[in-house]
Design a protein around this motif. Structure first.
Motif, mmCIF file in Angstrom:
data_model
loop_
_atom_site.group_PDB
_atom_site.id
_atom_site.type_symbol
_atom_site.label_atom_id
_atom_site.label_comp_id
_atom_site.label_asym_id
_atom_site.label_seq_id
_atom_site.Cartn_x
_atom_site.Cartn_y
_atom_site.Cartn_z
ATOM 1 N N PHE A 47 0.841 -1.193 0.000
ATOM 2 C CA PHE A 47 0.000 0.000 0.000
ATOM 3 C C PHE A 47 0.878 1.246 0.000
ATOM 4 N N LEU A 48 0.531 2.207 -0.864
ATOM 5 C CA LEU A 48 1.279 3.463 -0.930
ATOM 6 C C LEU A 48 0.469 4.643 -0.419
ATOM 7 N N ILE A 49 -0.769 4.793 -0.925
ATOM 8 C CA ILE A 49 -1.542 5.958 -0.553
ATOM 9 C C ILE A 49 -3.026 5.717 -0.754
ATOM 10 N N ARG A 50 -3.836 6.412 0.048
ATOM 11 C CA ARG A 50 -5.282 6.433 -0.105
ATOM 12 C C ARG A 50 -5.710 7.892 -0.186
ATOM 13 N N ARG A 51 -6.649 8.177 -1.081
ATOM 14 C CA ARG A 51 -7.143 9.540 -1.235
ATOM 15 C C ARG A 51 -8.649 9.514 -1.384
ATOM 16 N N ASN A 52 -9.350 10.368 -0.632
ATOM 17 C CA ASN A 52 -10.794 10.420 -0.811
ATOM 18 C C ASN A 52 -11.167 11.530 -1.788
ATOM 19 N N SER A 53 -12.354 11.439 -2.310
ATOM 20 C CA SER A 53 -12.777 12.313 -3.409
ATOM 21 C C SER A 53 -12.966 13.757 -2.988
ATOM 22 N N PHE A 54 -13.003 14.024 -1.699
ATOM 23 C CA PHE A 54 -13.196 15.395 -1.247
ATOM 24 C C PHE A 54 -11.881 16.109 -0.974
ATOM 25 N N ASP A 55 -10.792 15.395 -1.068
ATOM 26 C CA ASP A 55 -9.502 15.974 -0.749
ATOM 27 C C ASP A 55 -8.670 16.066 -2.012
ATOM 28 N N GLU A 56 -8.627 17.236 -2.607
ATOM 29 C CA GLU A 56 -7.891 17.388 -3.859
ATOM 30 C C GLU A 56 -6.506 17.955 -3.654
ATOM 31 N N ASP B 1 6.298 -5.131 5.895
ATOM 32 C CA ASP B 1 5.441 -6.239 6.276
ATOM 33 C C ASP B 1 4.042 -5.715 6.636
ATOM 34 N N SER B 2 3.029 -6.209 5.907
ATOM 35 C CA SER B 2 1.665 -5.696 6.102
ATOM 36 C C SER B 2 1.004 -6.246 7.351
ATOM 37 N N GLY B 3 1.504 -7.359 7.869
ATOM 38 C CA GLY B 3 0.860 -8.008 9.003
ATOM 39 C C GLY B 3 -0.099 -9.100 8.587
ATOM 40 N N VAL B 4 -0.349 -9.236 7.291
ATOM 41 C CA VAL B 4 -1.203 -10.300 6.771
ATOM 42 C C VAL B 4 -0.291 -11.461 6.357
ATOM 43 N N THR B 5 -0.614 -12.645 6.819
ATOM 44 C CA THR B 5 0.210 -13.800 6.463
ATOM 45 C C THR B 5 -0.577 -14.780 5.611
ATOM 46 N N GLN B 6 0.126 -15.392 4.670
ATOM 47 C CA GLN B 6 -0.483 -16.374 3.795
ATOM 48 C C GLN B 6 0.429 -17.585 3.695
ATOM 49 N N THR B 7 -0.192 -18.754 3.728
ATOM 50 C CA THR B 7 0.565 -19.988 3.523
ATOM 51 C C THR B 7 -0.214 -20.911 2.595
ATOM 52 N N PRO B 8 0.460 -21.728 1.799
ATOM 53 C CA PRO B 8 1.904 -21.688 1.592
ATOM 54 C C PRO B 8 2.293 -20.571 0.637
ATOM 55 N N LYS B 9 3.545 -20.360 0.444
ATOM 56 C CA LYS B 9 4.024 -19.322 -0.471
ATOM 57 C C LYS B 9 3.925 -19.808 -1.918
ATOM 58 N N HIS B 10 4.250 -21.077 -2.084
ATOM 59 C CA HIS B 10 4.171 -21.694 -3.403
ATOM 60 C C HIS B 10 3.435 -23.020 -3.294
ATOM 61 N N LEU B 11 2.715 -23.353 -4.362
ATOM 62 C CA LEU B 11 1.983 -24.612 -4.383
ATOM 63 C C LEU B 11 1.980 -25.120 -5.823
ATOM 64 N N ALA B 92 -6.283 -10.163 1.528
ATOM 65 C CA ALA B 92 -6.125 -8.835 2.099
ATOM 66 C C ALA B 92 -7.032 -8.748 3.319
ATOM 67 N N SER B 93 -6.702 -7.837 4.211
ATOM 68 C CA SER B 93 -7.588 -7.623 5.349
ATOM 69 C C SER B 93 -7.781 -6.135 5.595
ATOM 70 N N SER B 94 -8.869 -5.814 6.265
ATOM 71 C CA SER B 94 -9.138 -4.434 6.647
ATOM 72 C C SER B 94 -9.964 -4.457 7.917
ATOM 73 N N PRO B 95 -10.017 -3.320 8.607
ATOM 74 C CA PRO B 95 -10.734 -3.316 9.889
ATOM 75 C C PRO B 95 -12.198 -3.712 9.768
ATOM 76 N N GLY B 96 -12.929 -3.062 8.810
ATOM 77 C CA GLY B 96 -14.366 -3.305 8.788
ATOM 78 C C GLY B 96 -14.938 -3.669 7.434
ATOM 79 N N GLY B 97 -14.239 -3.295 6.363
ATOM 80 C CA GLY B 97 -14.780 -3.588 5.042
ATOM 81 C C GLY B 97 -15.570 -2.450 4.451
ATOM 82 N N GLN B 103 -7.205 -1.750 2.351
ATOM 83 C CA GLN B 103 -6.935 -3.178 2.385
ATOM 84 C C GLN B 103 -5.423 -3.401 2.374
ATOM 85 N N TYR B 104 -4.963 -4.211 3.294
ATOM 86 C CA TYR B 104 -3.550 -4.563 3.368
ATOM 87 C C TYR B 104 -3.403 -6.000 2.881
#
Lengths: 119, 114
Positions: A47-56, B1-11, B92-97, B103-104
């Motif tokens: 992840f590099l950056i996130r930008r919302n549509s209200f922030d130009e 490191d995003s904190g999200v882990t996946q296994t295996p790396k190769h299959l 990927a994961s995120s707090p709430g969706g 998404q990380y």
């Protein structure tokens, strides 16, 4: 349909050159979020950056800067004084509401731009 | 490191077989997403889970299924594998969706079907 276009498939630059990666999006939403991710040769998506549509406001982070222009539906990414370590595929993404659900969003990714920085 | 882990790396597996990919989200994240990255289709959203329940389905084949367990880790099951299923699979994961979530992504599982 909502979509993200990255017209530049591949760009090659010589180290220390500046390079701009283009991203054009389409959406009917009035509120939306745009993202940039980097995928280095190792394969992970960073992840590099996130930008919302209200922030130009343009954003600068070190050698990276982003230019968001709502009028042209563009969210371009510039790397200043490029380095070999910048070589990667860069993806632009748009957060889109998922049809048929309430409050569920998914990313629409562009096809990516492969940046090669030559020493 | 995003904190999200996946296994295996190769299959590496053969056509017709079944495999399971595993993902552990970042600490505190309730949403897990699965994506497939292939050369011809790019990055495609497959499915999302939020706190154990399926939230949204994307371009996921009927041969594929997923679940999220009470400890929030998720598994993607791919069955009756075909050559065309060879791809990089990201979790990927995120707090709430929600819309504001970032998404990380995990490091991915590279699946090769021979």
């Amino acid at each position: 349909a909502q979509k993200v276009t990255q017209a530049q498939t591949e760009i090659s630059v010589v180290e220390k050159e500046d390079v701009t990666l283009d991203c054009v999006y389409e959406t009917r939403d009035t509120t939306y979020y745009l993202f940039w991710y980097k995928q280095p040769p190792s394969g992970e998506l960073v992840f590099l950056i996130r930008r919302n549509s209200f922030d130009e406001q343009n954003e600068i982070s070190g050698r990276y800067s982003w230019n968001f222009q709502k009028s042209t539906s563009s969210f371009n990414f510039t790397i200043t004084a490029s380095q070999v370590v910048d070589s990667a595929v860069y993806f632009c993404a748009l957060s889109e509401a998922y049809q048929g659900t309430s409050g569920t969003y998914k990313y629409i990714f562009g096809t990516g731009t492969r940046l090669k920085v030559l020493a | 490191d995003s904190g999200v882990t996946q296994t295996p790396k190769h299959l590496i597996t053969a056509t017709g077989q079944r495999v399971t990919l595993r993902c552990s989200p970042r600490s505190g994240d309730l949403s897990v997403y699965w994506y497939q990255q292939s050369l011809d289709q790019g990055l495609q959203f497959l499915i999302q889970y939020y706190n154990g329940e399926e939230r949204a389905k994307g371009n996921i084949l009927e041969r594929f299924s997923a679940q999220q367990f009470p400890d929030l880790h998720s598994e993607l099951n791919l069955s009756s594998l075909e050559l065309g299923d060879s791809a990089l699979y990201f979790c990927a994961s995120s707090p709430g969706g929600g819309r504001t979530d970032t998404q990380y992504f995990g490091p991915g599982t590279r699946l090769t079907v021979l």
